[in-house]
Design a protein around this motif. Sequence first.
Motif, short mmCIF file in Angstrom:
data_model
loop_
_atom_site.label_atom_id
_atom_site.label_comp_id
_atom_site.label_asym_id
_atom_site.label_seq_id
_atom_site.Cartn_x
_atom_site.Cartn_y
_atom_site.Cartn_z
N ILE A 234 -84.44 50.07 -71.31
CA ILE A 234 -83.23 49.25 -71.30
C ILE A 234 -82.17 49.91 -70.41
O ILE A 234 -81.82 51.07 -70.62
CB ILE A 234 -82.67 49.07 -72.72
CG1 ILE A 234 -83.77 48.58 -73.67
CG2 ILE A 234 -81.50 48.11 -72.71
CD1 ILE A 234 -84.40 47.28 -73.27
N LEU A 238 -75.21 45.81 -68.71
CA LEU A 238 -75.70 44.49 -68.31
C LEU A 238 -75.67 44.34 -66.80
O LEU A 238 -76.60 43.76 -66.20
CB LEU A 238 -74.88 43.40 -68.98
CG LEU A 238 -75.24 41.96 -68.64
CD1 LEU A 238 -76.70 41.67 -68.96
CD2 LEU A 238 -74.32 40.98 -69.37
N TRP A 348 -80.08 39.92 -73.46
CA TRP A 348 -79.12 41.00 -73.69
C TRP A 348 -78.20 40.66 -74.86
O TRP A 348 -77.94 41.50 -75.73
CB TRP A 348 -78.30 41.26 -72.43
CG TRP A 348 -77.47 42.50 -72.49
CD1 TRP A 348 -76.23 42.64 -73.04
CD2 TRP A 348 -77.83 43.79 -71.99
NE1 TRP A 348 -75.78 43.93 -72.91
CE2 TRP A 348 -76.75 44.66 -72.27
CE3 TRP A 348 -78.94 44.30 -71.32
CZ2 TRP A 348 -76.75 46.01 -71.91
CZ3 TRP A 348 -78.96 45.64 -70.97
CH2 TRP A 348 -77.88 46.47 -71.26
N GLU A 352 -77.86 42.72 -78.48
CA GLU A 352 -76.59 43.22 -79.02
C GLU A 352 -76.31 42.62 -80.40
O GLU A 352 -75.84 43.32 -81.30
CB GLU A 352 -75.45 42.89 -78.05
CG GLU A 352 -75.53 43.61 -76.72
CD GLU A 352 -75.44 45.11 -76.88
OE1 GLU A 352 -74.57 45.58 -77.63
OE2 GLU A 352 -76.28 45.83 -76.28
N VAL A 417 -85.48 42.26 -73.56
CA VAL A 417 -84.65 42.71 -72.44
C VAL A 417 -85.51 43.41 -71.39
O VAL A 417 -85.35 43.18 -70.18
CB VAL A 417 -83.54 43.65 -72.95
CG1 VAL A 417 -82.82 44.30 -71.77
CG2 VAL A 417 -82.55 42.88 -73.79
#
Length: 458
Positions: A234, A238, A348, A352, A417
Amino acid sequence: MTIGDVLRTAALSVVLAGTATAETLPSALARAYMNNPDLNAGRASLRAIDENVPRALSGYRPSVAATASAGATYETGRTGSSGVLANTRDALFPRQAALQVTQNLFNGFRTANSVREAESGVLGARETLRQTEGDTLFSAAQAYMDVLRDTATLDLHRNNVEVLEEQLRQTRERYTAGEVTRTDIAQAEARLEASRSQVSLAQANLQSSIATFRRIIGVEPRQLAAGKPPDQLIPSSLAQAVRIALAEHPAILSALHAVDAAELQVKVVEGELAPSLNLVGSVGGGYDTSVPGDRSVTAAFGAQLTVPLYEGGETYARVRQAKEVAGQRRIEAEATRDAVRSALFSAWGALESAKANVISAQAQVAASEVALTGVREEARAGQRTTLDVLNQQQELLIARVNLIVAQRDRVVGAFSVAQAVGRLNAASLALRVPTYRPGAHYEAVRDLPWGLTTPDGR
């Protein structure tokens, strides 16, 4: 049963059949990488596309053709000389054989452009295979975590049935002692039957997840260990994830190779309007072609120039068609970029949200456990009703289920992701499997001038 017991059950003892060596998430992904039919079909498709390159390269090589014929002819008649007529009868057995070799010297660069187009197609197909690999690994991770989630949820509901059965027993005892009314018993019975219904639903959900696990990974789930998110894949932000995805995502790269191939196809078709120059050599022989016993041998060598003048407009139409297709591929490449960016933003955000839900669910479980203990003590003191206890037990059950779902979503979200970025593959996950090397087959067949068997012997 505490939430710690539930999590240990989900993480350490997801037993669906006879116990065996514990299956881990990486080992399940390795099984999917080796055995998934969709992924293996994608590899076979790429190997078939590899053959387009030697097909295009054949335009550089000469073509050789041999012909042969044999037959028999019979002729009867009458001939005359000096006023004398005579009957004649002849039999011939003509036999002919020829060999012709043709070598192209120029064809409007069609061969060169065809080779480049085929190579672009191979590169695009490799990216498509990489996309299929990422999709397969994500589906395998999702199936793995779904089995864990549904098994733990089923255990929770079964435990809740046991708790409610004990609650009903105690309520009946209190009714006998005159502490509660018949209404309290009815409430406990209704809640117990509802919980049993939830067990049936949880069993059905688990069976569905097991079937999906078997389809994607190729084996029945036996004993599943805890799944961990691939946080090492990851990006830190972003914005960085978007930059990586736009530069590396296989769907985008495949679309760009499709643009290259379409533009080269325009050049290939335009080459049909150019002159073509060939060297042609032939040698042949004949026997008994005219009279019995005759023989002839002929050999020829020369250049052949072909200049297309007009073909009814068919070639021109295909040129225009190829240009429109190339334009379509450019538009599709832009659409793919937008789709990748959109999918990344969605994944994403989901990750979160899952992280926040885990924290909230843990707090909810802790608070619900404290509340249930208090309500039970108050009920014993006559300050709470049976319904209050039942409602608080239901609140705790919901909180525990929410925590299990949140933990599953946390792991699956991380894989989502990684997939959206374009970095979900066996190498990045360090799976203990032989990595499939698509270039091996390409190198084996690229310059093969003949042969009917594939490199693996089929």
